[in-house]
Design a protein around this motif. Structure first.
Motif, short mmCIF file in Angstrom:
data_model
loop_
_atom_site.label_atom_id
_atom_site.label_comp_id
_atom_site.label_asym_id
_atom_site.label_seq_id
_atom_site.Cartn_x
_atom_site.Cartn_y
_atom_site.Cartn_z
N VAL B 162 77.67 29.55 0.74
CA VAL B 162 76.15 29.85 0.96
C VAL B 162 75.06 28.68 0.32
CG1 VAL B 162 74.49 31.59 0.66
CG2 VAL B 162 76.68 32.27 1.34
N ILE B 163 75.40 28.48 -0.92
CA ILE B 163 74.57 27.31 -1.52
C ILE B 163 74.45 26.24 -0.90
CG2 ILE B 163 74.30 26.03 -3.75
CD1 ILE B 163 75.53 28.42 -5.25
N ILE B 164 75.72 25.76 -0.44
CA ILE B 164 75.49 24.52 0.39
C ILE B 164 74.72 24.61 1.60
CG2 ILE B 164 76.97 22.94 1.74
CD1 ILE B 164 79.27 23.51 -0.50
N ALA B 165 75.05 25.86 2.22
CA ALA B 165 74.32 26.01 3.46
C ALA B 165 72.83 26.11 3.45
CB ALA B 165 74.80 27.39 4.17
N ILE B 166 72.25 26.65 2.14
CA ILE B 166 70.98 26.94 2.32
C ILE B 166 70.57 25.40 1.69
CG2 ILE B 166 69.08 28.22 0.80
CD1 ILE B 166 71.00 30.55 0.98
N MET B 167 71.34 24.70 0.93
CA MET B 167 70.70 23.64 0.33
C MET B 167 70.46 22.52 1.41
SD MET B 167 72.98 20.95 -1.84
CE MET B 167 73.79 20.30 -0.60
N LEU B 168 71.36 22.33 2.39
CA LEU B 168 71.37 21.28 3.36
C LEU B 168 70.15 20.89 4.11
CD1 LEU B 168 74.66 21.13 5.02
CD2 LEU B 168 73.72 19.28 3.55
N PRO B 169 69.44 22.15 4.47
CA PRO B 169 68.31 21.98 5.22
C PRO B 169 66.98 21.62 4.50
CG PRO B 169 69.24 24.26 5.95
CD PRO B 169 70.08 23.48 4.71
N MET B 170 67.18 21.76 3.09
CA MET B 170 65.95 21.48 2.29
C MET B 170 65.92 19.98 1.85
SD MET B 170 66.65 24.59 -0.48
CE MET B 170 65.81 26.10 -0.09
N ILE B 171 67.23 19.41 2.02
CA ILE B 171 67.07 17.89 1.62
C ILE B 171 66.07 17.03 2.57
CG2 ILE B 171 68.61 15.68 1.74
CD1 ILE B 171 70.96 17.59 1.11
N PRO B 172 66.26 17.16 4.08
CA PRO B 172 65.30 16.59 4.93
C PRO B 172 63.67 16.86 4.61
CG PRO B 172 66.63 17.80 6.13
CD PRO B 172 67.15 17.84 4.81
N GLN B 173 63.60 18.19 4.38
CA GLN B 173 62.05 18.54 3.95
C GLN B 173 61.60 17.91 2.65
OE1 GLN B 173 61.78 22.72 3.87
NE2 GLN B 173 63.09 22.88 5.47
N CYS B 174 62.45 17.80 1.82
CA CYS B 174 62.06 17.18 0.37
C CYS B 174 61.87 15.74 0.39
CB CYS B 174 63.08 17.58 -0.65
SG CYS B 174 62.41 17.02 -2.38
N ALA B 175 63.06 15.17 1.19
CA ALA B 175 62.98 13.55 1.43
C ALA B 175 61.75 13.27 2.01
CB ALA B 175 64.25 13.35 2.30
N ARG B 176 61.24 13.89 3.12
CA ARG B 176 60.32 13.63 3.98
C ARG B 176 58.70 13.59 3.00
NH1 ARG B 176 58.93 14.86 10.06
NH2 ARG B 176 60.16 13.11 10.38
N VAL B 177 58.92 14.56 2.38
CA VAL B 177 57.49 14.68 1.40
C VAL B 177 57.55 13.53 0.49
CG1 VAL B 177 56.09 16.02 -0.11
CG2 VAL B 177 57.07 17.15 2.04
N VAL B 178 58.81 13.50 -0.33
CA VAL B 178 58.81 12.35 -1.19
C VAL B 178 58.47 11.12 -0.88
CG1 VAL B 178 60.35 11.81 -2.94
CG2 VAL B 178 60.15 14.11 -2.83
N ARG B 179 59.11 10.74 0.22
CA ARG B 179 58.96 9.60 0.90
C ARG B 179 57.48 8.98 1.12
NH1 ARG B 179 57.95 7.84 5.94
NH2 ARG B 179 58.23 5.91 6.22
N SER B 180 56.96 10.06 1.64
CA SER B 180 55.56 9.55 1.90
C SER B 180 54.65 9.46 0.61
CB SER B 180 54.82 10.70 2.58
OG SER B 180 54.72 11.78 1.87
N SER B 181 54.95 10.02 -0.49
CA SER B 181 54.45 9.65 -1.92
C SER B 181 54.92 8.45 -2.31
CB SER B 181 54.59 10.75 -2.84
OG SER B 181 54.21 11.88 -2.44
N ALA B 182 56.10 8.20 -2.33
CA ALA B 182 56.94 7.00 -2.78
C ALA B 182 56.42 5.81 -2.12
CB ALA B 182 58.39 7.18 -2.48
N LEU B 183 56.07 5.86 -0.62
CA LEU B 183 55.50 4.66 -0.06
C LEU B 183 54.40 3.88 -0.65
CD1 LEU B 183 55.62 5.78 3.72
CD2 LEU B 183 57.03 3.84 2.47
N SER B 184 53.59 4.87 -1.30
CA SER B 184 52.44 4.09 -1.90
C SER B 184 52.79 3.57 -3.40
CB SER B 184 51.31 5.15 -2.06
OG SER B 184 51.61 6.41 -2.74
N ILE B 185 53.67 4.29 -3.90
CA ILE B 185 54.21 3.96 -5.24
C ILE B 185 54.64 2.31 -5.22
CG2 ILE B 185 55.89 4.29 -7.17
CD1 ILE B 185 53.82 6.65 -6.94
N ARG B 186 55.57 2.26 -3.97
CA ARG B 186 56.39 1.14 -3.81
C ARG B 186 55.38 -0.25 -3.71
NH1 ARG B 186 58.00 -2.60 -2.77
NH2 ARG B 186 60.16 -3.36 -1.97
#
Lengths: 317, 300
Positions: B162-186
């Motif tokens: 259950v932990i894995i099943a709930i965790m997986l959909p969160m990865i892309p959500q977080c990645a997308r938000v973090v990526r947009s912030s990281a783009l400016s840091i880069r």
């Protein structure tokens, strides 16, 4: 504009294809299959020969690439295959339930917008007063409350206080609109409240932003009534991002119905999905997942096009 | 300017303002973020429940007392008993342990993996970033509950899955938000400087860029905990999550609770209240975290 829409539709293809590949191969990792469940049930002994025949019959013993080819080519011949559990055509099974789920989804969307836009507006206009806090608490509660529990409480409340329960048998809205409403308004309310929370918050923050713009200050300086400023000047612009969120939420709503339909014992797409997962009915599961993905991608497209249409300042190259 | 450079060598510790006592700092938090503080308080209560379950109740959560089936709340059974004669208060306390376990692990792994992928994608840029984006698009095309259900059908039910099943959909959500912030840091020269010093990609991503996207990361993390608790409850309610006899709130609402809801409403009401309060608390706290970390959104 047309070029943009066509471009967007073309871009949908790789996404959906990727989704198809993902779903197909993930489901093939499942240990066991529908035949074992169907014949062996819960722990009973089943003849391995019978399982083999059943697997051959459903094409489960074909090489994976043949099965995948069949899955993809089905989209070009409009043949979605058969349910591995009931043996009926997937399109038929989905068709039977699509109307019900779509109706709840549309009703829930309407309900959530009706709740959310006025609440969000009041909350923004009365920022940092007790009204604002009450609205925000109400909307966070909506996100926090599981919609299946809210549904349970509704049924329970009606049973205890009126002794009446919404009917269990589905009637088409075209045959008996009132009977249909008395049954479906409750699941629509339970899901609608949850989604109204997201829209309320969006309306509030978007309106707050617009209320700080120069043209609103100008309107105030002209001495316009605050009511006119908010309703006619600010809301028009503030509701643009709300349109986006309503559209995207619509796709998620279909997913959320999975749980709500269970409580109200409705035979919709959500129930079909849960059953197909439990029965390892791969065909049905993958087609339903693809259907949800398609709705999601389409909703995104509609939102983007609608956005450009509503806001003449946005033009897509 | 010159004054500060002179002081840099020997920082004047005496001149630093004295740190407020814990009570004063707590009071400040309550005043500035009343809703957030309320959320934090409830999270603290839940943590106590999760860790001190054995102390808070002497009844075994799995014990079936058939002579006490569907009993109304009383001094003996604070919140009544279910159709197997199990004490609901006890099961809610132990259920907090399950909820916190799933909530924290799913949110932690989901957001940390998302953080690394998002920052990595922004750092490498170009083709890698493009392909990564498309893959994320595919994952984001499914509502998380649908994806979680599909994962459960592959891995089977049980706490870990259950932990894995709930965790997986969160990865892309977080990645997308973090990526947009990281783009400016880069684009900030220190990243180039780090590369010029010959640091490895991994080191730059983890030690240099990741700390600078902590704000969106923490916002995502706190909201994920609440989402995960809700997702676990939904999955367990559908019978596709945590399995009996492990006490879990969603599971408590299933089966008997529904069947006997009219004669024993306590079995259907209290576990739902626990879920609602838990998610509510994390959402309130998450909002407060966002207000503090993201000044653009402050007091909106």
């Amino acid at each position: 504009m047309y070029k943009y829409i066509i471009n967007r539709i073309l871009l949908m293809i790789p996404t959906l294809l990727g989704a198809a590949v993902l779903v197909f191969f993930v489901l093939r990792l499942v240990p066991g299959d529908v035949c074992e469940i169907r014949l062996a049930g819960t722990g009973l002994f089943a003849d391995p020969e019978a399982i083999k025949i059943c697997q051959d019959d459903l094409g489960l013993n074909d090489p994976t690439y043949v099965q995948f080819g069949r899955f993809i080519s089905g989209y070009f011949t409009f043949d979605l295959g058969k349910s591995m559990w009931t043996g009926r055509a997937v399109s038929e099974e989905i068709g039977l339930r699509f109307q019900l789920s779509l109706q709840i989804a549309i009703m829930a969307t309407i309900i959530s917008v009706i709740i959310a836009v006025p609440l969000g507006t009041i909350s923004a206009v009365k920022q940092d007063t007790w009204i604002d806090y009450a609205v925000r608490t109400f909307s966070i509660a909506g996100i926090a409350m599981p919609s299946f529990w809210l549904g349970m409480l509704m049924i329970l409340g009606m049973l205890i206080y009126t002794g009446w329960m919404p009917p269990l048998d589905y009637v088409s809205p075209f045959e008996d609109p009132i009977g249909n409403m008395t049954q479906l308004i409750w699941p629509a309310l339970a899901t609608g409240y949850r989604y109204s929370a997201v829209i309320t918050r969006m309306t509030r923050s978007s309106l707050l932003e617009v209320l700080r713009e120069d043209y609103v200050r100008t309107a105030r300086a002209k001495g316009l009534l605050e009511k006119v400023i908010v309703n006619q000047h600010a809301l028009k612009n503030a509701l643009l991002p709300v349109v986006t969120i309503v559209g995207i939420e619509f796709a998620f709503l279909i997913g959320g119905l999975v749980v709500t339909e269970q409580v109200f014992n409705l035979n919709g797409l959500g129930k079909l999905f849960v059953d197909s997962v439990l029965n390892l009915d791969f065909n049905m599961t993958q087609q339903l997942v693809m259907l949800v993905a398609l709705i999601f991608v389409l909703a995104n497209l509609v939102v983007d096009v609608l956005y450009a249409w509503l806001d003449p300042r946005i033009r897509y190259a | 300017m010159t004054v500060t450079t002179e002081n840099l060598g020997s920082p004047d510790i005496e001149a630093l303002p004295e740190r407020d006592s814990l009570i004063v700092r707590c009071w400040n938090l309550v005043r500035r973020q009343p809703l957030g503080a309320a959320g934090l308080l409830f999270i603290a209560i839940m943590t106590v429940m999760a860790f001190g379950a054995e102390v808070l109740t002497s009844i075994n959560p799995e014990e079936q007392m058939f002579e006490h089936m569907l009993e109304a709340p009383s001094w003996e059974f604070l919140l009544g008993t279910d159709n197997f004669g199990r004490d609901i208060w006890t099961r809610i306390i132990y259920g907090a342990r399950t909820a916190m376990l799933v909530g924290f692990f799913a949110a932690f792994f989901g957001s940390v993996i998302g953080l690394m992928l998002g920052v990595g994608s922004a750092y490498f840029g170009g083709k890698i970033d493009l392909i990564f984006q498309r893959v994320m698009d595919i994952f984001l095309a499914f509502p998380s509950i649908i994806m979680a259900l599909a994962v459960v059908s592959v891995l089977g039910t049980g706490l870990q899955n259950v932990i894995i099943a709930i965790m997986l959909p969160m990865i892309p959500q977080c990645a997308r938000v973090v990526r947009s912030s990281a783009l400016s840091i880069r684009e900030i020269p220190y990243v180039d400087a780090a590369r010029a010093l010959g640091y490895s990609h991994g080191r730059i991503i983890l030690r240099h860029m990741s700390p600078n996207v902590m704000a969106p990361f923490l916002i995502m993390f706190t909201s994920f905990v609440g989402q995960a608790i809700l997702a676990e409850a939904s999955l367990s309610y559908l019978g596709l999550g945590v399995q009996e006899p492990i006490p879990a709130w969603g599971l408590m609402l299933q089966g008997g609770a529904e069947e006997y809801a009219e004669s024993a409403p306590w079995a259907a009401v209290f576990p739902g209240l626990a879920i609602t309060f838990a998610v509510f608390a994390f959402n309130l706290f998450g909002d407060a975290v966002r207000d503090v970390l993201d000044p653009k959104l402050r007091s909106r």
